[in-house]
Design a protein around this motif. Structure first.
Motif, PDB file in Angstrom:
ATOM      1  N   PRO A  35       0.837  -1.249  -0.106  1.00 58.10           N
ATOM      2  CA  PRO A  35      -0.015  -0.149  -0.085  1.00 58.10           C
ATOM      3  C   PRO A  35       0.761   1.185   0.083  1.00 58.10           C
ATOM      4  O   PRO A  35       1.920   1.406   0.635  1.00 58.10           O
ATOM      5  N   SER A  36       0.402   2.256  -0.531  1.00 57.87           N
ATOM      6  CA  SER A  36       0.858   3.597  -0.777  1.00 57.87           C
ATOM      7  C   SER A  36       0.401   4.573   0.075  1.00 57.87           C
ATOM      8  O   SER A  36      -0.806   4.559   0.250  1.00 57.87           O
ATOM      9  N   GLY A  37       1.073   5.397   0.825  1.00 58.88           N
ATOM     10  CA  GLY A  37       0.506   6.541   1.518  1.00 58.88           C
ATOM     11  C   GLY A  37       0.941   7.787   0.914  1.00 58.88           C
ATOM     12  O   GLY A  37       0.845   8.983   1.553  1.00 58.88           O
ATOM     13  N   ASP A  38       1.344   7.671  -0.370  1.00 62.05           N
ATOM     14  CA  ASP A  38       1.713   8.986  -1.183  1.00 62.05           C
ATOM     15  C   ASP A  38       0.602   9.815  -1.506  1.00 62.05           C
ATOM     16  O   ASP A  38      -0.815   9.108  -1.679  1.00 62.05           O
ATOM     17  N   ASP A  39       0.545  11.015  -1.474  1.00 65.76           N
ATOM     18  CA  ASP A  39      -0.703  11.754  -1.691  1.00 65.76           C
ATOM     19  C   ASP A  39      -0.520  12.068  -3.143  1.00 65.76           C
ATOM     20  O   ASP A  39       0.066  12.820  -4.006  1.00 65.76           O
ATOM     21  N   ARG A  41      -3.452  13.014  -5.125  1.00 63.78           N
ATOM     22  CA  ARG A  41      -4.582  13.774  -5.612  1.00 63.78           C
ATOM     23  C   ARG A  41      -4.235  14.630  -6.803  1.00 63.78           C
ATOM     24  O   ARG A  41      -3.173  15.334  -6.429  1.00 63.78           O
ATOM     25  N   GLU A 172     -15.325  12.212  -0.962  1.00 66.63           N
ATOM     26  CA  GLU A 172     -14.601  10.772  -0.575  1.00 66.63           C
ATOM     27  C   GLU A 172     -15.602  10.057   0.476  1.00 66.63           C
ATOM     28  O   GLU A 172     -16.859  10.518   0.603  1.00 66.63           O
TER      29      GLU A 172
ATOM     30  N   ARG B 208      -2.452  -0.213   7.531  1.00 65.39           N
ATOM     31  CA  ARG B 208      -2.191   0.066   6.242  1.00 65.39           C
ATOM     32  C   ARG B 208      -2.373   1.511   5.986  1.00 65.39           C
ATOM     33  O   ARG B 208      -3.100   2.024   6.460  1.00 65.39           O
ATOM     34  N   ASP B 209      -1.458   2.103   5.023  1.00 62.35           N
ATOM     35  CA  ASP B 209      -1.937   3.394   4.373  1.00 62.35           C
ATOM     36  C   ASP B 209      -2.936   3.405   3.350  1.00 62.35           C
ATOM     37  O   ASP B 209      -2.983   2.145   2.520  1.00 62.35           O
ATOM     38  N   ASN B 211      -4.461   5.828   0.189  1.00 64.66           N
ATOM     39  CA  ASN B 211      -4.366   7.031  -0.556  1.00 64.66           C
ATOM     40  C   ASN B 211      -5.370   6.873  -1.683  1.00 64.66           C
ATOM     41  O   ASN B 211      -5.398   7.888  -2.558  1.00 64.66           O
ATOM     42  N   ARG B 212      -6.282   5.973  -1.770  1.00 61.79           N
ATOM     43  CA  ARG B 212      -7.472   5.914  -2.762  1.00 61.79           C
ATOM     44  C   ARG B 212      -8.525   5.144  -2.412  1.00 61.79           C
ATOM     45  O   ARG B 212      -8.402   4.017  -1.507  1.00 61.79           O
ATOM     46  N   GLU B 213      -9.491   5.593  -2.526  1.00 53.58           N
ATOM     47  CA  GLU B 213     -10.916   4.830  -2.255  1.00 53.58           C
ATOM     48  C   GLU B 213     -11.939   4.841  -3.633  1.00 53.58           C
ATOM     49  O   GLU B 213     -11.964   5.694  -4.080  1.00 53.58           O
ATOM     50  N   VAL B 218      -7.299  10.139  -2.575  1.00 56.00           N
ATOM     51  CA  VAL B 218      -7.891  10.970  -1.190  1.00 56.00           C
ATOM     52  C   VAL B 218      -6.695  11.478  -0.456  1.00 56.00           C
ATOM     53  O   VAL B 218      -5.471  10.860  -0.769  1.00 56.00           O
ATOM     54  N   GLU B 219      -6.827  12.171   0.480  1.00 55.79           N
ATOM     55  CA  GLU B 219      -6.032  12.500   1.224  1.00 55.79           C
ATOM     56  C   GLU B 219      -5.480  11.190   2.287  1.00 55.79           C
ATOM     57  O   GLU B 219      -6.233  10.627   2.794  1.00 55.79           O
ATOM     58  N   PRO B 220      -4.344  10.784   2.054  1.00 55.40           N
ATOM     59  CA  PRO B 220      -3.698   9.781   2.726  1.00 55.40           C
ATOM     60  C   PRO B 220      -4.034   9.573   4.169  1.00 55.40           C
ATOM     61  O   PRO B 220      -4.239  10.708   5.025  1.00 55.40           O
ATOM     62  N   TYR B 221      -4.408   8.371   4.650  1.00 56.16           N
ATOM     63  CA  TYR B 221      -4.629   8.200   6.172  1.00 56.16           C
ATOM     64  C   TYR B 221      -4.309   6.769   6.235  1.00 56.16           C
ATOM     65  O   TYR B 221      -3.769   5.900   5.368  1.00 56.16           O
ATOM     66  N   ILE B 263      -8.965   4.528  12.406  1.00 54.36           N
ATOM     67  CA  ILE B 263      -8.432   5.543  11.234  1.00 54.36           C
ATOM     68  C   ILE B 263      -7.532   6.754  11.868  1.00 54.36           C
ATOM     69  O   ILE B 263      -8.211   7.429  12.647  1.00 54.36           O
TER      70      ILE B 263
END
Lengths: 188, 325
Positions: A35-39, A41, A172, B208-209, B211-213, B218-221, B263
């Motif tokens: 998984p990626s935590g990169d922004d 958008r 979202e 897990r991170d 960044n997409r839904e 989306v803003e990562p979380y 979250i």
């Protein structure tokens, strides 16, 4: 205790099985493995018409479950903002919607909240689902042909916030509702 | 959407066991297709298992445990083809891999969707805390009451299509998108023709991170699902046929629950769930115990108080296993 040869044989079987099923047409296999935590958008030009945060929302209208036509900008003229929650009458939808009703809506009485039903296909079916799921007190819009659903590239749980000027403030998943409350508190 | 798919008790006759875990998060709105793990019979070298699940949805329990109907005109189903392979690593150790392939079929009055894809795979390793066969015909000594006990670890690998993949909407979902490590304990005792099995499983998801839904960045979380517990009790009765083939009938009761998730350090109530189900299993085994054919029906009652925040489903499973000596 273990035979190294046997362990390798097992690993080989697992890899082969994965490969076979991947080749069989599975998409997105590796996205969740790492998984990626990169922004990522995309940049948005503020003021343009679109569905991204910061853009001017296109107008639309839908029937509600009482048969009345409801237009976005008509609603915005009477409220600080509009919240659309895309709902398919499922457990997660219910968890989101009941949380929104109990924890978020009371703090924002001048914002219009709508559940958008994109699955039942008619006012009558949507009204029946609304009542059987215990949402008689909430307003439900019927997106019978999924026009608005597709317009917003929505999915189950997608939550849209539009301010009184028609600017998209959020687009979202509802998740735990914290982001929604934060966004609503920034509405002019 | 979890239920138990139990391997034939006939295998227990050889000191082996068939079991475990549950089929899956089936509704496409919740993610689907986690797999079944396999247990290899004692003294066998390997086993192939193929099964097909047909899961149909019949409403859901809301967060208060109240039963709710699906919308009018809806017909929601998920089908899973599970391919499994188990092999012996040592006299007391074995490993298994199971891969499900998932078809989602969702028909609403106003919408129709048919999608498919690989589900979440499961890798498992099991330790058998016994050497000999623990099945007996008569209890002559206290030692005859000693059960067969298994300790296992299984890893669910997010090979399925999750909400965080590049998908269009929730109907495409075949997996949950999280790694999960389960610790499993199973205690089994057979005094012919009766058999009883208890299974307990405790699982922890890895954070897990995101960044997409559903295909939108989306803003990562950071997200974690809640700890998962499964308990199942099964009672079975084996008939020995004239040709020494066996037919085993079993009844099971399962309780599954998952705690609230997390979250960015906040409690996420939306994934907290609970489900109770009952099952009936029929297994036919050849005299050599090398071929086992199975049919099971897992039922969740469409009544309030039997679950929480989860779909109500019935699961029919047909399958066959082949054991290599």
């Amino acid at each position: 205790m273990f035979s190294v040869k046997l362990i390798w044989r097992f690993i080989l079987m697992a890899v082969l099985l994965t490969s076979l099923l991947t080749v069989a047409g599975c998409e997105g296999l590796t996205d969740d493995l790492t998984p990626s935590g990169d922004d990522e958008r995309p940049a948005v030009d503020a003021g343009t018409i679109g569905i991204q945060v910061g853009q001017q929302s296109p107008d639309f209208s839908m029937l509600d479950t009482l048969g009345n036509s409801r237009g976005l900008y008509d609603e915005l003229s009477r409220a600080r903002g509009v919240v659309l929650y895309f709902n398919m009458w499922c457990p997660i939808c219910d968890a989101h919607a009941s949380h929104m009703r109990a924890q978020v809506m009371p703090d924002f009485p001048d914002v219009s909240f709508f559940l958008v039903d994109y699955v039942t296909g008619s006012v009558a079916n949507s009204r029946a689902a609304q009542l059987s799921n215990g949402y008689a007190g909430m307003e439900v819009l019927v997106d019978a042909d999924q026009f608005v659903f597709n317009l917003y590239e929505a999915s189950m749980g997608t939550t849209i916030v539009i301010d009184s000027a028609g600017i998209v403030m959020m687009n979202e998943d509802y998740k735990d509702g914290v982001k929604l409350a934060e966004v609503l508190s920034t509405l002019p | 959407m979890y239920s138990r798919v139990k391997m034939p008790l006939a295998l227990l006759a050889l000191g082996g066991i068939a079991l475990t875990s549950p089929a899956a998060w089936a509704a496409s709105c919740c993610g689907g297709g986690s797999a079944t793990s396999l247990i290899l019979p004692k003294f066998s070298q390997s086993m192939l298992d193929v099964s097909f699940d047909m899961e149909s949805y019949n409403g859901f329990w809301d967060g208060d445990g109240t039963y709710r109907n699906d919308p009018p005109g809806s017909d929601l189903n998920q089908y899973r083809l599970n391919l499994g392979y188990a092999m012996r690593l040592g006299s007391r150790w074995q490993a298994a891999v199971v891969a499900p392939y998932v078809w989602n079929s969702n028909q609403y009055a106003g919408l129709s969707s048919n999608t498919r894809g690989l589900g979440d795979m499961t890798l498992g390793v099991t330790y058998e805390a016994f050497d000999g066969i623990k099945c007996v015909w008569k209890v002559k000594d206290w030692k005859d009451l000693v059960p067969a006990t298994y300790f296992g670890l299984s890893l669910t690998v997010p090979t399925g299509i999750s909400p965080y993949d590049d998908v269009v909407n929730s109907f495409d979902i075949t997996g949950r998108g999280f790694y999960r490590l389960d610790a499993n304990v199973m205690v089994d005792k057979t005094v012919y023709p009766w058999n009883a099995t208890l299974l307990f499983s405790y699982g922890k998801y890895l954070s897990r991170d995101v960044n997409r839904e559903y295909g939108k960045y989306v803003e990562p979380y950071s997200k974690t699902l809640g700890d998962r517990m499964l308990g199942t009790a099964t009672v079975g009765y084996t008939l020995f046929l004239d040709n020494m083939d066996t037919m085993t009938f079993s009844l099971s009761y399962s309780h599954l629950q998952e705690d609230a998730g997390d979250i960015d350090g906040r409690v996420d109530f939306t994934t907290e769930m609970e489900k109770n189900s009952v099952g009936a299993i029929l297994a036919y085994s050849t005299m050599s115990r090398e071929w086992v054919y199975k049919l099971s029906f897992i039922h969740a009652s469409p009544y309030s108080g039997q679950g929480q925040n989860f779909p109500v489903t019935d699961i029919v499973t047909v399958g066959v296993s082949h054991v290599f000596r």
